[in-house]
Scaffold this motif. Structure first.
Motif, PDB file in Angstrom:
ATOM      1  N   ASP A 234       0.818  -1.217   0.000  1.00  0.00           N
ATOM      2  CA  ASP A 234       0.000   0.000   0.000  1.00  0.00           C
ATOM      3  C   ASP A 234       0.850   1.265   0.000  1.00  0.00           C
ATOM      4  O   ASP A 234       0.382   2.328  -0.424  1.00  0.00           O
ATOM      5  N   ASP A 235       2.104   1.163   0.481  1.00  0.00           N
ATOM      6  CA  ASP A 235       2.943   2.345   0.601  1.00  0.00           C
ATOM      7  C   ASP A 235       4.404   1.904   0.556  1.00  0.00           C
ATOM      8  O   ASP A 235       4.919   1.339   1.531  1.00  0.00           O
ATOM      9  N   ALA A 236       5.077   2.137  -0.573  1.00  0.00           N
ATOM     10  CA  ALA A 236       6.457   1.691  -0.737  1.00  0.00           C
ATOM     11  C   ALA A 236       7.398   2.392   0.237  1.00  0.00           C
ATOM     12  O   ALA A 236       8.344   1.785   0.761  1.00  0.00           O
ATOM     13  N   ASP A 237       7.138   3.671   0.501  1.00  0.00           N
ATOM     14  CA  ASP A 237       8.001   4.420   1.414  1.00  0.00           C
ATOM     15  C   ASP A 237       7.896   3.875   2.838  1.00  0.00           C
ATOM     16  O   ASP A 237       8.904   3.717   3.537  1.00  0.00           O
ATOM     17  N   ALA A 238       6.663   3.578   3.267  1.00  0.00           N
ATOM     18  CA  ALA A 238       6.461   3.050   4.613  1.00  0.00           C
ATOM     19  C   ALA A 238       7.078   1.665   4.761  1.00  0.00           C
ATOM     20  O   ALA A 238       7.643   1.335   5.818  1.00  0.00           O
ATOM     21  N   ILE A 239       6.996   0.847   3.710  1.00  0.00           N
ATOM     22  CA  ILE A 239       7.582  -0.495   3.761  1.00  0.00           C
ATOM     23  C   ILE A 239       9.097  -0.406   3.864  1.00  0.00           C
ATOM     24  O   ILE A 239       9.737  -1.156   4.620  1.00  0.00           O
ATOM     25  N   ALA A 240       9.699   0.498   3.115  1.00  0.00           N
ATOM     26  CA  ALA A 240      11.152   0.662   3.188  1.00  0.00           C
ATOM     27  C   ALA A 240      11.583   1.054   4.601  1.00  0.00           C
ATOM     28  O   ALA A 240      12.569   0.528   5.145  1.00  0.00           O
ATOM     29  N   GLU A 241      10.844   1.959   5.202  1.00  0.00           N
ATOM     30  CA  GLU A 241      11.159   2.395   6.568  1.00  0.00           C
ATOM     31  C   GLU A 241      10.978   1.252   7.565  1.00  0.00           C
ATOM     32  O   GLU A 241      11.818   1.037   8.452  1.00  0.00           O
ATOM     33  N   LYS A 242       9.889   0.495   7.396  1.00  0.00           N
ATOM     34  CA  LYS A 242       9.607  -0.603   8.313  1.00  0.00           C
ATOM     35  C   LYS A 242      10.638  -1.715   8.177  1.00  0.00           C
ATOM     36  O   LYS A 242      11.061  -2.321   9.167  1.00  0.00           O
ATOM     37  N   ALA A 243      11.040  -1.996   6.934  1.00  0.00           N
ATOM     38  CA  ALA A 243      12.043  -3.033   6.713  1.00  0.00           C
ATOM     39  C   ALA A 243      13.347  -2.693   7.423  1.00  0.00           C
ATOM     40  O   ALA A 243      13.992  -3.564   8.022  1.00  0.00           O
ATOM     41  N   THR A 274      11.427  -7.017  -4.164  1.00  0.00           N
ATOM     42  CA  THR A 274      10.922  -5.688  -4.511  1.00  0.00           C
ATOM     43  C   THR A 274       9.561  -5.489  -3.875  1.00  0.00           C
ATOM     44  O   THR A 274       8.760  -6.421  -3.817  1.00  0.00           O
ATOM     45  N   ALA A 275       9.305  -4.293  -3.390  1.00  0.00           N
ATOM     46  CA  ALA A 275       7.977  -3.909  -2.888  1.00  0.00           C
ATOM     47  C   ALA A 275       7.461  -2.803  -3.794  1.00  0.00           C
ATOM     48  O   ALA A 275       8.166  -1.821  -4.054  1.00  0.00           O
ATOM     49  N   SER A 276       6.226  -2.947  -4.281  1.00  0.00           N
ATOM     50  CA  SER A 276       5.722  -2.051  -5.319  1.00  0.00           C
ATOM     51  C   SER A 276       4.296  -1.610  -5.027  1.00  0.00           C
ATOM     52  O   SER A 276       3.424  -2.439  -4.755  1.00  0.00           O
ATOM     53  N   LYS A 277       4.061  -0.302  -5.117  1.00  0.00           N
ATOM     54  CA  LYS A 277       2.722   0.271  -4.990  1.00  0.00           C
ATOM     55  C   LYS A 277       2.233   0.677  -6.375  1.00  0.00           C
ATOM     56  O   LYS A 277       2.940   1.364  -7.114  1.00  0.00           O
ATOM     57  N   PHE A 278       1.025   0.256  -6.732  1.00  0.00           N
ATOM     58  CA  PHE A 278       0.438   0.624  -8.016  1.00  0.00           C
ATOM     59  C   PHE A 278       0.049   2.099  -7.996  1.00  0.00           C
ATOM     60  O   PHE A 278      -0.689   2.550  -7.113  1.00  0.00           O
ATOM     61  N   VAL A 279       0.574   2.859  -8.959  1.00  0.00           N
ATOM     62  CA  VAL A 279       0.312   4.296  -9.042  1.00  0.00           C
ATOM     63  C   VAL A 279      -0.117   4.621 -10.474  1.00  0.00           C
ATOM     64  O   VAL A 279       0.731   4.857 -11.343  1.00  0.00           O
ATOM     65  N   PRO A 280      -1.415   4.626 -10.764  1.00  0.00           N
ATOM     66  CA  PRO A 280      -1.870   4.877 -12.141  1.00  0.00           C
ATOM     67  C   PRO A 280      -1.344   6.186 -12.720  1.00  0.00           C
ATOM     68  O   PRO A 280      -1.101   6.279 -13.932  1.00  0.00           O
ATOM     69  N   GLU A 281      -1.143   7.183 -11.859  1.00  0.00           N
ATOM     70  CA  GLU A 281      -0.674   8.486 -12.335  1.00  0.00           C
ATOM     71  C   GLU A 281       0.745   8.414 -12.916  1.00  0.00           C
ATOM     72  O   GLU A 281       1.173   9.327 -13.640  1.00  0.00           O
ATOM     73  N   ASN A 282       1.465   7.337 -12.627  1.00  0.00           N
ATOM     74  CA  ASN A 282       2.831   7.197 -13.137  1.00  0.00           C
ATOM     75  C   ASN A 282       2.894   6.483 -14.487  1.00  0.00           C
ATOM     76  O   ASN A 282       3.981   6.155 -14.959  1.00  0.00           O
ATOM     77  N   ARG A 283       1.755   6.261 -15.123  1.00  0.00           N
ATOM     78  CA  ARG A 283       1.739   5.428 -16.321  1.00  0.00           C
ATOM     79  C   ARG A 283       2.576   5.994 -17.465  1.00  0.00           C
ATOM     80  O   ARG A 283       3.075   5.244 -18.318  1.00  0.00           O
ATOM     81  N   ASP A 284       2.739   7.323 -17.530  1.00  0.00           N
ATOM     82  CA  ASP A 284       3.453   7.934 -18.644  1.00  0.00           C
ATOM     83  C   ASP A 284       4.941   8.108 -18.397  1.00  0.00           C
ATOM     84  O   ASP A 284       5.653   8.630 -19.251  1.00  0.00           O
ATOM     85  N   LEU A 285       5.404   7.682 -17.215  1.00  0.00           N
ATOM     86  CA  LEU A 285       6.846   7.774 -16.955  1.00  0.00           C
ATOM     87  C   LEU A 285       7.586   6.782 -17.845  1.00  0.00           C
ATOM     88  O   LEU A 285       7.183   5.637 -17.988  1.00  0.00           O
ATOM     89  N   VAL A 286       8.663   7.243 -18.444  1.00  0.00           N
ATOM     90  CA  VAL A 286       9.451   6.371 -19.317  1.00  0.00           C
ATOM     91  C   VAL A 286      10.652   5.810 -18.583  1.00  0.00           C
ATOM     92  O   VAL A 286      10.942   4.637 -18.623  1.00  0.00           O
ATOM     93  N   GLN A 287      11.357   6.659 -17.853  1.00  0.00           N
ATOM     94  CA  GLN A 287      12.525   6.212 -17.107  1.00  0.00           C
ATOM     95  C   GLN A 287      12.269   6.420 -15.620  1.00  0.00           C
ATOM     96  O   GLN A 287      11.639   7.403 -15.215  1.00  0.00           O
ATOM     97  N   PRO A 288      12.730   5.483 -14.753  1.00  0.00           N
ATOM     98  CA  PRO A 288      12.586   5.664 -13.314  1.00  0.00           C
ATOM     99  C   PRO A 288      13.227   6.974 -12.858  1.00  0.00           C
ATOM    100  O   PRO A 288      14.293   7.347 -13.318  1.00  0.00           O
ATOM    101  N   ALA A 289      12.540   7.643 -11.931  1.00  0.00           N
ATOM    102  CA  ALA A 289      13.090   8.875 -11.357  1.00  0.00           C
ATOM    103  C   ALA A 289      13.667   8.553  -9.994  1.00  0.00           C
ATOM    104  O   ALA A 289      12.963   8.086  -9.117  1.00  0.00           O
ATOM    105  N   THR A 290      14.985   8.745  -9.832  1.00  0.00           N
ATOM    106  CA  THR A 290      15.635   8.416  -8.566  1.00  0.00           C
ATOM    107  C   THR A 290      16.096   9.676  -7.865  1.00  0.00           C
ATOM    108  O   THR A 290      16.151  10.742  -8.462  1.00  0.00           O
TER     109      THR A 290
END
Length: 290
Positions: A234-243, A274-290
């Motif tokens: 549900d939340d990739a950021d929260a999972i990273a912190e919890k891990a 990998t932990a992944s949250k579905f984000v429909p608004e990101n559908r047009d991203l071509v390259q990952p933003a880090t």
């Protein structure tokens, strides 16, 4: 629909993690994904196999590594087949290797362990009583299985010969494994599947996707070919912190990619996922933003 009652041949159907200390792994994954875990092995067994459940549905497992085997923690992908023995012949013919000959797992099913021509380990599952993951694509369950390879064309030849897989190219150069007819199978339980995908502008043919194909870049010279597991969260950021709080290590902090926000994590014993949250608004991203 997130609930499953069996799969069709050629579809990843189960994951488990092999751990030097399975009890310690249970202490990590249980609170991380809100899993209820139960050792389902007989009391006199030498090993452990903790079944992970959400709302009583089986979603994954944590198991021991046999003493004679290398004590390397890892996640394992299982692909549904009609016959583990016949698949062993196909793997050999296609240039892969049989690590463990077909064997029965009590009355649960029959399995085999293989490596593809590059050395990536995967398993197949011929179901009996156990029909694979009963819940997918929601928080704490499997969302994707990902082949990381240095030889995409060789992988296409091998997995195409063994499982009948094709590939679908997505914008940005991403590729997915597809199994013709899988969308038809899913649509039996979800008649609005294709309509929903069209509303989200999903690429044509995405309903047949069974896994992803991830080339290993030259900037990762030490990364071996392998099968990775992606869990929905549900939340990739929260999972990273919890891990991190639970003793794991964030190998790649949360970042945005097409359709998702994801993070790559190593558990305390070194198994990566990998932990992944579905984000429909990101559908047009071509390259990952880090």
């Amino acid at each position: 629909m997130p609930e499953r009652d069996g799969y069709i041949p050629g579809v990843p159907c189960w994951v488990d993690t092999s751990q030097p200390d399975p009890e310690a792994a249970v202490s990590f994954y249980g609170p991380l994904f809100d899993w209820e875990l139960e050792d389902v092995m007989p009391p006199d067994s030498d090993g452990k196999y903790f079944m992970a459940r959400i709302r009583g549905k089986e979603v994954a497992a944590v198991g021991s590594i046999p003493e004679a085997a290398p004590q390397q923690a890892m996640w394992n992908t299982y692909i549904w087949v009609e016959s583990a023995d016949d698949t062993a012949s196909k793997v050999r013919d296609a240039g892969g290797s049989v690590v463990m000959e077909p064997f029965d797992v009590m009355d649960a099913g029959r399995m085999t362990v293989f490596t593809d021509p590059e050395g990536a380990v995967f398993c197949v599952w011929q179901a009996n009583q156990n029909k694979g993951a009963q819940l997918v694509n929601e928080h704490g369950t499997v969302n994707f299985n990902d082949l990381n390879t240095r030889d995409p064309e060789g992988a296409k030849s091998f997995y195409g010969s063994v499982f009948g897989w094709h590939t679908l190219e997505l914008p940005g150069g991403f590729e997915m494994w597809t199994l013709p007819g899988y969308g038809d199978h899913l649509e039996r339980d979800n008649p609005e599947l294709r309509e929903n995908m069209a509303e989200m502008d999903a690429p044509k043919g995405f309903e047949d996707v069974v896994a992803s194909l991830v080339p290993i870049g030259d900037d990762q010279p030490d990364a071996p070919p392998h099968w990775n597991v992606t869990f929905a969260v549900d939340d990739a950021d929260a999972i990273a912190e919890k891990a991190t709080e639970l003793g794991g290590k964030v190998l790649m902090p949360p970042f945005d990619a097409p359709w998702v926000r994801m993070t790559i994590i190593a558990d305390p014993q070194g198994a990566t996922f990998t932990a992944s949250k579905f984000v429909p608004e990101n559908r047009d991203l071509v390259q990952p933003a880090t």
